[in-house]
Design an enzyme around this catalytic site. Structure first.
Site, PDB file in Angstrom:
ATOM      1  N   ARG A   3       0.856  -1.205   0.000  1.00  0.00           N
ATOM      2  CA  ARG A   3       0.000   0.000   0.000  1.00  0.00           C
ATOM      3  C   ARG A   3       0.890   1.252   0.000  1.00  0.00           C
ATOM      4  O   ARG A   3       0.847   2.069   0.917  1.00  0.00           O
ATOM      5  CB  ARG A   3      -0.934   0.003   1.214  1.00  0.00           C
ATOM      6  CG  ARG A   3      -1.816  -1.216   1.367  1.00  0.00           C
ATOM      7  CD  ARG A   3      -2.785  -1.451   0.249  1.00  0.00           C
ATOM      8  NE  ARG A   3      -4.048  -0.747   0.315  1.00  0.00           N
ATOM      9  CZ  ARG A   3      -5.124  -1.147   0.974  1.00  0.00           C
ATOM     10  NH1 ARG A   3      -5.079  -2.223   1.680  1.00  0.00           N
ATOM     11  NH2 ARG A   3      -6.240  -0.460   0.930  1.00  0.00           N
TER      12      ARG A   3
ATOM     13  N   TYR B 122      -1.596  -2.512   8.240  1.00  0.00           N
ATOM     14  CA  TYR B 122      -2.805  -3.262   8.570  1.00  0.00           C
ATOM     15  C   TYR B 122      -2.891  -3.513  10.077  1.00  0.00           C
ATOM     16  O   TYR B 122      -1.903  -3.338  10.802  1.00  0.00           O
ATOM     17  CB  TYR B 122      -2.801  -4.615   7.852  1.00  0.00           C
ATOM     18  CG  TYR B 122      -2.941  -4.509   6.353  1.00  0.00           C
ATOM     19  CD1 TYR B 122      -4.159  -4.158   5.784  1.00  0.00           C
ATOM     20  CD2 TYR B 122      -1.868  -4.746   5.507  1.00  0.00           C
ATOM     21  CE1 TYR B 122      -4.302  -4.066   4.413  1.00  0.00           C
ATOM     22  CE2 TYR B 122      -2.002  -4.653   4.128  1.00  0.00           C
ATOM     23  CZ  TYR B 122      -3.223  -4.313   3.582  1.00  0.00           C
ATOM     24  OH  TYR B 122      -3.366  -4.216   2.226  1.00  0.00           O
TER      25      TYR B 122
ATOM     26  N   ASP C  27      -4.463   0.384  -6.722  1.00  0.00           N
ATOM     27  CA  ASP C  27      -4.909  -0.182  -5.451  1.00  0.00           C
ATOM     28  C   ASP C  27      -6.377  -0.629  -5.550  1.00  0.00           C
ATOM     29  O   ASP C  27      -7.301   0.123  -5.254  1.00  0.00           O
ATOM     30  CB  ASP C  27      -4.715   0.868  -4.351  1.00  0.00           C
ATOM     31  CG  ASP C  27      -5.012   0.330  -2.963  1.00  0.00           C
ATOM     32  OD1 ASP C  27      -5.572  -0.783  -2.859  1.00  0.00           O
ATOM     33  OD2 ASP C  27      -4.695   1.032  -1.995  1.00  0.00           O
TER      34      ASP C  27
HETATM   35  P1  NAD Z   1      -8.730  -3.732   6.059  1.00  0.00           P
HETATM   36  O1  NAD Z   1      -9.793  -3.962   5.047  1.00  0.00           O
HETATM   37  O2  NAD Z   1      -7.628  -4.705   6.183  1.00  0.00           O
HETATM   38  O3  NAD Z   1      -9.448  -3.642   7.494  1.00  0.00           O
HETATM   39  C1  NAD Z   1     -10.487  -2.735   7.724  1.00  0.00           C
HETATM   40  C2  NAD Z   1     -10.281  -2.032   9.039  1.00  0.00           C
HETATM   41  O4  NAD Z   1     -10.555  -2.931  10.125  1.00  0.00           O
HETATM   42  C3  NAD Z   1      -8.852  -1.519   9.272  1.00  0.00           C
HETATM   43  O5  NAD Z   1      -8.900  -0.141   9.506  1.00  0.00           O
HETATM   44  C4  NAD Z   1      -8.388  -2.295  10.495  1.00  0.00           C
HETATM   45  O6  NAD Z   1      -7.515  -1.542  11.308  1.00  0.00           O
HETATM   46  C5  NAD Z   1      -9.709  -2.566  11.167  1.00  0.00           C
HETATM   47  N1  NAD Z   1      -9.674  -3.624  12.201  1.00  0.00           N
HETATM   48  C6  NAD Z   1      -9.046  -4.819  12.182  1.00  0.00           C
HETATM   49  N2  NAD Z   1      -9.270  -5.486  13.329  1.00  0.00           N
HETATM   50  C7  NAD Z   1     -10.068  -4.703  14.097  1.00  0.00           C
HETATM   51  C8  NAD Z   1     -10.650  -4.845  15.369  1.00  0.00           C
HETATM   52  N3  NAD Z   1     -10.449  -5.917  16.112  1.00  0.00           N
HETATM   53  N4  NAD Z   1     -11.409  -3.846  15.835  1.00  0.00           N
HETATM   54  C9  NAD Z   1     -11.625  -2.739  15.110  1.00  0.00           C
HETATM   55  N5  NAD Z   1     -11.115  -2.542  13.881  1.00  0.00           N
HETATM   56  C10 NAD Z   1     -10.340  -3.519  13.381  1.00  0.00           C
HETATM   57  O7  NAD Z   1      -8.093  -2.281   5.919  1.00  0.00           O
HETATM   58  P2  NAD Z   1      -7.988  -1.332   4.656  1.00  0.00           P
HETATM   59  O8  NAD Z   1      -9.204  -0.541   4.531  1.00  0.00           O
HETATM   60  O9  NAD Z   1      -7.532  -2.132   3.502  1.00  0.00           O
HETATM   61  O10 NAD Z   1      -6.818  -0.355   5.121  1.00  0.00           O
HETATM   62  C11 NAD Z   1      -5.613  -0.904   5.620  1.00  0.00           C
HETATM   63  C12 NAD Z   1      -4.546   0.137   5.767  1.00  0.00           C
HETATM   64  O11 NAD Z   1      -4.043   0.539   4.510  1.00  0.00           O
HETATM   65  C13 NAD Z   1      -4.967   1.389   6.458  1.00  0.00           C
HETATM   66  O12 NAD Z   1      -3.911   1.770   7.307  1.00  0.00           O
HETATM   67  C14 NAD Z   1      -5.114   2.371   5.347  1.00  0.00           C
HETATM   68  O13 NAD Z   1      -4.988   3.697   5.769  1.00  0.00           O
HETATM   69  C15 NAD Z   1      -3.974   1.949   4.489  1.00  0.00           C
HETATM   70  N6  NAD Z   1      -4.095   2.405   3.115  1.00  0.00           N
HETATM   71  C16 NAD Z   1      -3.016   3.030   2.556  1.00  0.00           C
HETATM   72  C17 NAD Z   1      -3.087   3.486   1.268  1.00  0.00           C
HETATM   73  C18 NAD Z   1      -1.922   4.183   0.645  1.00  0.00           C
HETATM   74  O14 NAD Z   1      -1.951   4.512  -0.464  1.00  0.00           O
HETATM   75  N7  NAD Z   1      -0.852   4.419   1.335  1.00  0.00           N
HETATM   76  C19 NAD Z   1      -4.211   3.283   0.530  1.00  0.00           C
HETATM   77  C20 NAD Z   1      -5.279   2.622   1.114  1.00  0.00           C
HETATM   78  C21 NAD Z   1      -5.203   2.169   2.405  1.00  0.00           C
END
Ligand code: NAD
Length: 372
Positions: free
Chosen positions: A120, A225, A128
């Site tokens: 990411r 993550y 993405d």
């Molecule tokens: P994901 O689909 O893996 O999970 C969804 C959310 O569930 C996450 O925010 C995670 O922290 C949360 N989660 C997991 N266990 C939990 C629990 N027990 N209780 C409460 N919440 C819980 O996540 P995602 O949407 O794919 O995002 C993952 C990461 O990637 C984030 O940090 C996001 O900011 C980052 N991201 C970065 C970029 C980039 O370009 N740099 C782009 C998109 C996402």
């Protein structure tokens, strides 16, 4: 070189892996595109839209007979036989849930790329697929939950009295959760949310939501993550969620841990404590469920609370999700093609390497090395 775009074969999958816009871009890279007849129907894209953009039409065999095959979901059993030596396959191959299939790509001599595995990083943003699809899914989840709710979202002051705004609670504030929060805010709900990653608190607040819960030490991994919680942390979270849920009207859960079953956060006992007329929508129903007893694609009533298990939400917005997905794929495929329009796989590129599952008859991704 030819790019093939077969029609998706899995149940409930309406998306397509190319759009007229990306066909034009592939043509610009010097590639020919073959689209299976009817591939875009579910996404409101007629065959003529593809041919006008420069693609040719074929049957399934014709679309699979290409150097690069673009898919939304991993091939079905009947499609595995269509793969051929040296072919490149790009899609959301769901490798953690289909480890045997990863081995089958290797034995077929296919170079398989699964875009969920992309790091990411900033450079990967345009490719993405997790973000483009989760963003729409989070929106659709909240729209579905609001539609199932039989009271109203915004505060309404009328001559007949004041209607109080609905209280919405979002569990998991990643890409999908943040879009769910934004969607509920736009409708005038009072929104709270929880997550375990430290960055999530500020992101929730920047959308006008209120953070509820606690952030365990080291809950975010190096990849950004969440990690699974320890039993003590789970108990602490359960206590906070149980207390907060009692007063909520709509709950949307989105919590995921990549490569694992989704964490169980809302128990049947918690649901039983909620007010009649409330709605709980579990976006993680397909990966094990955040909510006890939720089933993908099913709805049921439990003590006056409606529990909805989401199933392939991006496909329910196929015209929008296909266009974004197709563009993600095109940006990735551009990395695999030389100026002359030939296949040129750069094994030193971190994005190419990050998404590559199999190459030249071997499983090459470290997360699947045990399958090799
Ligand atoms: P994901 O689909 O893996 O999970 C969804 C959310 O569930 C996450 O925010 C995670 O922290 C949360 N989660 C997991 N266990 C939990 C629990 N027990 N209780 C409460 N919440 C819980 O996540 P995602 O949407 O794919 O995002 C993952 C990461 O990637 C984030 O940090 C996001 O900011 C980052 N991201 C970065 C970029 C980039 O370009 N740099 C782009 C998109 C996402």
């Amino acid at each position: 070189m030819r790019i093939g775009i077969p029609k998706e074969s899995r149940e409930h999958e309406l998306r397509v892996a190319a759009s007229p816009d990306t066909i034009k871009r592939y043509k610009g890279l010097g590639l020919d595109c073959v689209v299976e007849e009817g591939a875009g129907t579910g996404a409101a894209l007629a065959d003529e839209a593809f041919t006008k953009a420069g693609a040719s039409l074929a049957d399934a065999a014709g679309a699979w007979d290409a150097e690069i095959v673009l898919k939304v979901q991993r091939p079905g059993e009947d499609e595995m036989g269509r793969l051929r030596q040296g072919q490149v396959l790009v899609g959301m191959l769901d490798p953690y849930m289909s480890r045997e299939q990863v081995a089958a790509y290797a034995s077929a001599g296919v170079t398989a790329f699964s875009l969920e595995l992309l790091p990411r990083t900033t450079r990967a943003q345009a490719m993405d697929v997790l973000s483009s699809q989760a963003n729409l899914a989070g929106y659709k989840a909240m729209v579905d939950a609001m539609a199932a709710y039989s009271r109203v979202l915004p505060m309404m002051m009328t001559a007949a009295g004041t209607v109080t705004p609905a209280k919405v609670f979002v569990i998991g504030a990643g890409v999908a959760g943040l879009q769910a929060i934004a969607t509920a805010k736009r409708m005038g709900a009072v929104v709270t949310a929880t997550d375990v990653r430290p960055a999530a608190r500020e992101e929730i607040e920047s959308l006008g939501g209120k953070f509820v819960g606690f952030i365990p030490e080291g809950a975010a991994t190096a990849g950004g993550y969440a990690r699974p919680l320890t039993p003590e942390e789970q108990a602490e979270q359960a206590r906070l969620v149980a207390e907060h849920l009692k007063g909520q009207d709509i709950v949307v859960t989105t919590a995921q841990i990549p490569g694992r079953k989704a964490p169980r956060i809302v128990t049947a006992q918690m649901v039983a404590s909620m007010k009649a007329g409330s709605v709980v929508l579990d976006m993680a129903a397909e990966s094990g469920g955040n909510v006890e007893g939720s089933e993908p694609g099913a709805e049921r009533m439990e003590g006056g609370v409606r529990i909805i298990g989401a199933r392939n939400l991006p496909a329910r917005l196929a015209p929008a999700s296909s266009v974004l997905y197709a563009r993600n794929l095109q940006n990735f495929v551009a990395l695999l093609v030389s100026k002359e329009g030939a296949l040129a796989i750069d094994m030193d590129d971190d994005l190419v390497k990050g998404a590559m599952l199999t190459h030249e008859g071997r499983i090459v991704h470290p997360n699947f090395a045990d399958q090799a």
